[in-house]
Structure formats: structure tokens, C-alpha cells
Design an enzyme around this catalytic site. Structure first.
Site, PDB file in Angstrom:
ATOM      1  N   LYS A  23     -23.399  12.743   0.959  1.00 20.93           N
ATOM      2  CA  LYS A  23     -22.502  13.461   1.875  1.00 20.93           C
ATOM      3  C   LYS A  23     -21.101  13.437   1.271  1.00 20.93           C
ATOM      4  O   LYS A  23     -20.774  12.558   0.482  1.00 20.93           O
ATOM      5  CB  LYS A  23     -22.489  12.768   3.248  1.00 20.93           C
ATOM      6  CG  LYS A  23     -21.957  13.629   4.362  1.00 20.93           C
ATOM      7  CD  LYS A  23     -23.012  14.566   4.926  1.00 20.93           C
ATOM      8  CE  LYS A  23     -22.413  15.545   5.917  1.00 20.93           C
ATOM      9  NZ  LYS A  23     -23.442  16.397   6.553  1.00 20.93           N
ATOM     10  N   ASP A  70     -20.957  21.770   6.257  1.00 24.62           N
ATOM     11  CA  ASP A  70     -21.031  20.921   7.457  1.00 24.62           C
ATOM     12  C   ASP A  70     -19.830  21.387   8.298  1.00 24.62           C
ATOM     13  O   ASP A  70     -19.344  22.511   8.108  1.00 24.62           O
ATOM     14  CB  ASP A  70     -20.949  19.426   7.083  1.00 24.62           C
ATOM     15  CG  ASP A  70     -21.250  18.501   8.263  1.00 24.62           C
ATOM     16  OD1 ASP A  70     -22.412  18.387   8.651  1.00 24.62           O
ATOM     17  OD2 ASP A  70     -20.306  17.906   8.823  1.00 24.62           O
ATOM     18  N   SER A  96     -31.948  24.309   3.027  1.00 26.64           N
ATOM     19  CA  SER A  96     -31.156  24.162   1.803  1.00 26.64           C
ATOM     20  C   SER A  96     -32.076  23.829   0.625  1.00 26.64           C
ATOM     21  O   SER A  96     -31.898  24.333  -0.483  1.00 26.64           O
ATOM     22  CB  SER A  96     -30.127  23.041   1.962  1.00 26.64           C
ATOM     23  OG  SER A  96     -28.980  23.517   2.607  1.00 26.64           O
TER      24      SER A  96
HETATM   25  P1  NDP Z   1     -18.888  23.920  12.692  1.00 24.49           P
HETATM   26  O1  NDP Z   1     -17.617  23.534  12.015  1.00 24.49           O
HETATM   27  O2  NDP Z   1     -19.468  25.244  12.435  1.00 24.49           O
HETATM   28  O3  NDP Z   1     -18.735  23.748  14.273  1.00 24.49           O
HETATM   29  C1  NDP Z   1     -18.404  22.521  14.836  1.00 24.49           C
HETATM   30  C2  NDP Z   1     -18.225  22.745  16.318  1.00 24.49           C
HETATM   31  O4  NDP Z   1     -18.014  21.476  16.945  1.00 24.49           O
HETATM   32  C3  NDP Z   1     -17.014  23.577  16.655  1.00 24.49           C
HETATM   33  O5  NDP Z   1     -17.219  24.247  17.861  1.00 24.49           O
HETATM   34  C4  NDP Z   1     -15.919  22.513  16.798  1.00 24.49           C
HETATM   35  O6  NDP Z   1     -14.823  22.928  17.619  1.00 24.49           O
HETATM   36  C5  NDP Z   1     -16.673  21.405  17.474  1.00 24.49           C
HETATM   37  N1  NDP Z   1     -16.077  20.119  17.108  1.00 24.49           N
HETATM   38  C6  NDP Z   1     -15.838  19.641  15.861  1.00 24.49           C
HETATM   39  N2  NDP Z   1     -15.245  18.446  15.917  1.00 24.49           N
HETATM   40  C7  NDP Z   1     -15.098  18.179  17.219  1.00 24.49           C
HETATM   41  C8  NDP Z   1     -14.558  17.087  17.925  1.00 24.49           C
HETATM   42  N3  NDP Z   1     -14.036  16.022  17.279  1.00 24.49           N
HETATM   43  N4  NDP Z   1     -14.584  17.131  19.294  1.00 24.49           N
HETATM   44  C9  NDP Z   1     -15.126  18.192  19.943  1.00 24.49           C
HETATM   45  N5  NDP Z   1     -15.644  19.260  19.321  1.00 24.49           N
HETATM   46  C10 NDP Z   1     -15.635  19.244  17.983  1.00 24.49           C
HETATM   47  O7  NDP Z   1     -19.928  22.753  12.324  1.00 24.49           O
HETATM   48  P2  NDP Z   1     -21.512  22.786  12.392  1.00 24.49           P
HETATM   49  O8  NDP Z   1     -21.942  23.599  13.557  1.00 24.49           O
HETATM   50  O9  NDP Z   1     -22.016  23.095  11.051  1.00 24.49           O
HETATM   51  O10 NDP Z   1     -21.837  21.235  12.642  1.00 24.49           O
HETATM   52  C11 NDP Z   1     -21.941  20.692  13.963  1.00 24.49           C
HETATM   53  C12 NDP Z   1     -22.678  19.362  13.888  1.00 24.49           C
HETATM   54  O11 NDP Z   1     -23.988  19.580  13.334  1.00 24.49           O
HETATM   55  C13 NDP Z   1     -22.048  18.289  13.013  1.00 24.49           C
HETATM   56  O12 NDP Z   1     -22.329  17.019  13.564  1.00 24.49           O
HETATM   57  C14 NDP Z   1     -22.797  18.444  11.696  1.00 24.49           C
HETATM   58  O13 NDP Z   1     -22.756  17.264  10.917  1.00 24.49           O
HETATM   59  C15 NDP Z   1     -24.189  18.731  12.214  1.00 24.49           C
HETATM   60  N6  NDP Z   1     -25.091  19.391  11.264  1.00 24.49           N
HETATM   61  C16 NDP Z   1     -24.786  20.597  10.723  1.00 24.49           C
HETATM   62  C17 NDP Z   1     -25.672  21.209   9.867  1.00 24.49           C
HETATM   63  C18 NDP Z   1     -25.437  22.581   9.315  1.00 24.49           C
HETATM   64  O14 NDP Z   1     -26.347  23.111   8.694  1.00 24.49           O
HETATM   65  N7  NDP Z   1     -24.291  23.187   9.542  1.00 24.49           N
HETATM   66  C19 NDP Z   1     -26.935  20.550   9.465  1.00 24.49           C
HETATM   67  C20 NDP Z   1     -27.195  19.322  10.169  1.00 24.49           C
HETATM   68  C21 NDP Z   1     -26.279  18.770  11.010  1.00 24.49           C
HETATM   69  P3  NDP Z   1     -13.427  23.339  16.921  1.00 24.49           P
HETATM   70  O15 NDP Z   1     -13.684  24.650  16.282  1.00 24.49           O
HETATM   71  O16 NDP Z   1     -12.458  23.384  18.043  1.00 24.49           O
HETATM   72  O17 NDP Z   1     -13.126  22.233  15.939  1.00 24.49           O
END
Ligand code: NDP
Length: 448
Positions: free
Chosen positions: A126, A166, A380
Site C-alpha cells: 500500500k 484508493d 486489478s
Molecule cells: P474516493 O476517494 O473515491 O471516495 C471516498 C469517499 O469517502 C468520499 O465520498 C469521501 O468524501 C469520503 N471520505 C473520505 N475520507 C473521509 C473521512 N475521513 N470522513 C468521512 N468521509 C470520508 O475513495 P474510494 O471510494 O476509492 O475508497 C473508499 C474506501 O474504499 C476506502 O476505505 C478505500 O480504502 C476502500 N477501497 C477502495 C477500493 C477501490 O477500488 N477504490 C478497493 C478496496 C477498498 P470527501 O470527498 O468529502 O473526502
């Protein structure tokens, strides 16, 4: 003292400033107790757990870049290459102000077991940075990504370490980083996944984590003689995972009534309008207030002023898809009191340990992110296969493989839990099934 307790003590001493890593290691090792106890002598002699909780390698580097005002900014970059027992390191890059070494280590550690569960040959890693892409111009994001990759490119490669996206890293950021890697290394290779379709990306990678989450949830319901059809779901997040989870949930007949970002959440009793959400988040990169402004049926709730979150909305299924520790014990109690029967995690470690235990103690079907969000990294790995073959598979082909992988993961974690007398404990099942393969590969490769 048991071997697990000894190693957990060591983890706490050696990583005192990394609470998320300690949380992840505790959750995994605690649930592995029956397996470790059964093999304690040999594992202890080989220091298997000490090796497992120590990354093989970790990099921390300076990332200087110039903003639109001509001011030099300096961020910190990280890449943790945690475990390569079953394949090249694989795991995303996170760009968010909260990123530090402990966060990256927790994510890298989880990734080892998740990748193993996919049954594909990928190790755990990571990376990321405390850079915040929010509010930055495209040129600033490009300047940052190019500087980040100028350093990172020394440590990665198509057969050694293949990062992906991510939080804060989507198609735009992957594109800028891929361009810089190619320029410096002079190699056109599948060094990153989540690439655009015109330069080696896989169809269905964008949708994969959210779709995969719903495929495993669907199988969970099916195996309990139940169905998602007609169920109400509450989703957190409004990013890549949340958007495609909502889309697939609707396709499977459920109604998703919430989504959220870091400042507020939406309650839309008519069901979230995915096309509108995509336009606001993927195209305009705007806030959720715009969703409420455009949709009469929706209410916007500001987290800071109201002190509430989406978990107060009654539902059958909760799908946390935003970030770590976003669902605590109080939230778990509210969900259970409101009749929630299943929680499947789209994000990594969104439920605290106390919330997870509460769900399990109250008969909620609970699948942790390690298993339920593995569709992203699995796809992936399918992108890596297509890059190696110099071929592109159709959307339907990738989607069908993704569904197979998620259904298999469900049955593997279910079987592993049953084998150790913990039927229905999918958290333990996922950790055990993921661990068994990695442990066997580590033992086979000698002390390294
Ligand atoms: P994105 O950046 O696309 O979206 C993240 C979302 O979560 C946004 O709506 C963001 O809001 C919100 N968010 C982020 N940080 C916080 C916080 N501290 N408090 C509240 N809301 C928050 O990320 P992903 O959708 O890709 O990832 C989301 C989760 O899924 C993560 O835990 C990631 O590790 C996990 N994940 C993702 C994968 C992928 O393929 N993308 C694969 C496996 C797991 P804002 O825009 O306001 O920051």
C-alpha cells in the site's frame, strides 16, 4: 503467554504511534487464534507471526511540487511493501491529508489477506501521500503526481510492485503517474492498474469494488434463503466504491436511500439518483449540497452542525463505503435497534472492533472489508493479466470473472469459519482463509 499475545504485545510496543495498524493487527491475530494455537510450536520457532507483522520493506520520501501561485509545496510519500509470499506487491495509493505511515501499514497489512482471498497471485502492499487533491487545479494535481512518481518509480514495476487507486486517487491521478513512469523508466508496462481504457486499463475496473461488494452481499442473502430484492440499504461515501455499490444494489432490486461525503450526508427516500451523483462527484468534483439542490426528494444533513450521520436511517442492509472507523459502537447499536440484518464493508476497516463485535453478538450477518471489497484488487489483477497478454477482455467477461471470484470468496470464508467451529463468523473466516495460503507460501520459501 500464548504466541498470539506475545506477538500482539510486540506489535503494540514497536508501533505505539500507529493506532490503526495496531487495530488491524489485533483484529487479524485475535481471530487467527485457533489456527495459530494448532500450529504454535512450528510457527513460534519460525517466528512466522513476527515476520508477518513486519513489512518486508517500506519507503518514505519527500514530494516537492509547485502550486499555481508559484509557491513550492512539500508533501510526504509512502510505499509499504508488506508481503510478497504469493506474488508481486499489489495495493492502492491513497492521497488524503490524514495519511501517515501507520495508516499505510494498516492498509498494507489488510491487503495481504485480501489479496490471498481473491485466489490470484498477488502480494500485499500500500502507499500514498498526505497530499489533498481536493480544491487543486488539474495542473497542480499533475505536478504533484509527476513528483510523486519520480521517486516511487525506483521501487515499483510490472513484476515487482503494482500500485492502484484508493481514496483521492482515481483515473486522472493514475494517468498522470503512468505517464511519468513511462517517461522516466522508458517502459510501457502494466506498472499501475486502474488505467484508462485507451492505455491498458480494464473494462469494469472502475465498477469492480462496488459491484463486487454487492455480488458477495447477494450471495450472503441467497445462502440465508433471503434476497436483496425490495430491501432498503444505507450507504456511506460518495466516491468510487459507494457510487458503483449504489448502482449495483439498485440493479439487484434494493433501494439505497443515503450517501455521504466528509462534510455531510444525503437522505433520499425515493432512492439515490446514481446518474446525478456521478455527475456531481465524477464530473464536477463538487459537494453533496448540489445533490440536494437538484433533487426535491433529498435532504442534506451537515455533519458538523447536526452531529448526525447516515447510520440513523432505518435499513435492512448497511454498506459503509467511505473510510476507516466511520461506524462506531453507538452507530452499530442504532443500526441493530432499527432492524438492520446485514453489514458488508465496502471501505477498509470502516467498523471499529467494538462495532464489529456488537454486530456479531446480535446476529447481524457481517462481512468485513477484507473479503467484501476484494473485487477491486481482484479486477486489478485481471487488468495485470490482460496487460501481460496484450489483450483486452469485454466488460461482460471481466464482470463475470469478478462475480465468480466474489461468490468463491463467500464460500471460502464461510467454509473456513465452519472448519474452526465458528460458523457465521465471516471475519474470522476471511482472516483464516487468507492467512492459510500466505503462511504455507512463507513456510515453503524458507526464512526470508
Ligand atoms: P474516493 O476517494 O473515491 O471516495 C471516498 C469517499 O469517502 C468520499 O465520498 C469521501 O468524501 C469520503 N471520505 C473520505 N475520507 C473521509 C473521512 N475521513 N470522513 C468521512 N468521509 C470520508 O475513495 P474510494 O471510494 O476509492 O475508497 C473508499 C474506501 O474504499 C476506502 O476505505 C478505500 O480504502 C476502500 N477501497 C477502495 C477500493 C477501490 O477500488 N477504490 C478497493 C478496496 C477498498 P470527501 O470527498 O468529502 O473526502
Amino acid at each position: 503467554m500464548s504466541y498470539v499475545d506475545e506477538v500482539l504485545d510486540l506489535v503494540k510496543k514497536q508501533n505505539a504511534s500507529e493506532p490503526e495498524f495496531i487495530q488491524a493487527a489485533t483484529e487479524v491475530l485475535d481471530s487467527l487464534r485457533p489456527v495459530i494455537d494448532a500450529n504454535e510450536e512450528v510457527y513460534r520457532k519460525d517466528a512466522l507471526l513476527e515476520r508477518l507483522v513486519n513489512p518486508e520493506r517500506q519507503f518514505k520520501f519527500r514530494v516537492p511540487w509547485v502550486d499555481d501561485k508559484g509557491q513550492v509545496q512539500v508533501n510526504t510519500g509512502y510505499r509499504v511493501q508488506f508481503n510478497s509470499a504469493i506474488g508481486p506487491y499489489k495495493g492502492g495509493l491513497r492521497f488524503h491529508p490524514s495519511v501517515n505511515l501507520g495508516i499505510i501499514k494498516f492498509l498494507g497489512f489488510e491487503q495481504i489477506f485480501k489479496n490471498s482471498l481473491t485466489s490470484l497471485p498477488i502480494g500485499g502492499g500500500k502507499g500514498g501521500s498526505d497530499f489533498d487533491p481536493k480544491g487543486k487545479s488539474d495542473r497542480e494535481v499533475m505536478a504533484f503526481c509527476q513528483s510523486f512518481m519520480t521517486e516511487l518509480c525506483k521501487y515499483i514495476g510490472a513484476d515487482t510492485d503494482v500500485p492502484a487507486g484508493d481514496i483521492g486517487v482515481g483515473g486522472r491521478e493514475i494517468g498522470y503517474m503512468f505517464g511519468q513512469y513511462k517517461r522516466i523508466r522508458g517502459l510501457y508496462e502494466g506498472v499501475l492498474t486502474g488505467k484508462g481504457l485507451t492505455y491498458g486499463g480494464s473494462l469494469a475496473r472502475t465498477e469492480a469494488t462496488g459491484y463486487g461488494l454487492l455480488y458477495i452481499t447477494e450471495e450472503l442473502f441467497k445462502c440465508h434463503d433471503n434476497t436483496l430484492e425490495g430491501k432498503t440499504a444505507v450507504v456511506s461515501g460518495a466516491g468510487n466504491v459507494a457510487i458503483y455499490a449504489i448502482q449495483k444494489a439498485h440493479q439487484l432490486g434494493a433501494k439505497v436511500v443515503t450517501c455521504s461525503d466528509s462534510t455531510g450526508w444525503i437522505y433520499d427516500p425515493e432512492g439515490i439518483d446514481v446518474e446525478l451523483l456521478k455527475e456531481i462527484k465524477e464530473v464536477k468534483r463538487a459537494r453533496l449540497t448540489e445533490y440536494a439542490a437538484a433533487r426535491p426528494s433529498a435532504e442534506y444533513h451537515d455533519k458538523a452542525t447536526e452531529g448526525t450521520n447516515q447510520w440513523i436511517i432505518p435499513c435492512d442492509v448497511a454498506l459503509p463505503c467511505a473510510t476507516q472507523n466511520e461506524l462506531n459502537l453507538e452507530d452499530a447499536k442504532t443500526l441493530v435497534a432499527n432492524g438492520c440484518i446485514a453489514v458488508c464493508e465496502g471501505a477498509n476497516m470502516p467498523s471499529t472492533i467494538e462495532a464489529t463485535e456488537y454486530f456479531q453478538a446480535n446476529g447481524v450477518w457481517f462481512i468485513g472489508g477484507k473479503a467484501s471489497n476484494a473485487g477491486g484488487v481482484a479486477t486489478s489483477a485481471l487488468e495485470m493479466s490482460q496487460n501481460s497478454e496484450r489483450l483486452s477482455w469485454s466488460f461482460e467477461e471481466v464482470d463475470a470473472k469478478l462475480k465468480d471470484i466474489m461468490v468463491n470468496i463467500y464460500h471460502n470464508i464461510d467454509d473456513a469459519a465452519k472448519r474452526y467451529g465458528m460458523e457465521g463468523n465471516y471475519v474470522a473466516g476471511a482472516n483464516i482463509a487468507g492467512f492459510e495460503k500466505v503462511a504455507e507460501a512463507m513456510q515453503a520459501q524458507g526464512i526470508c
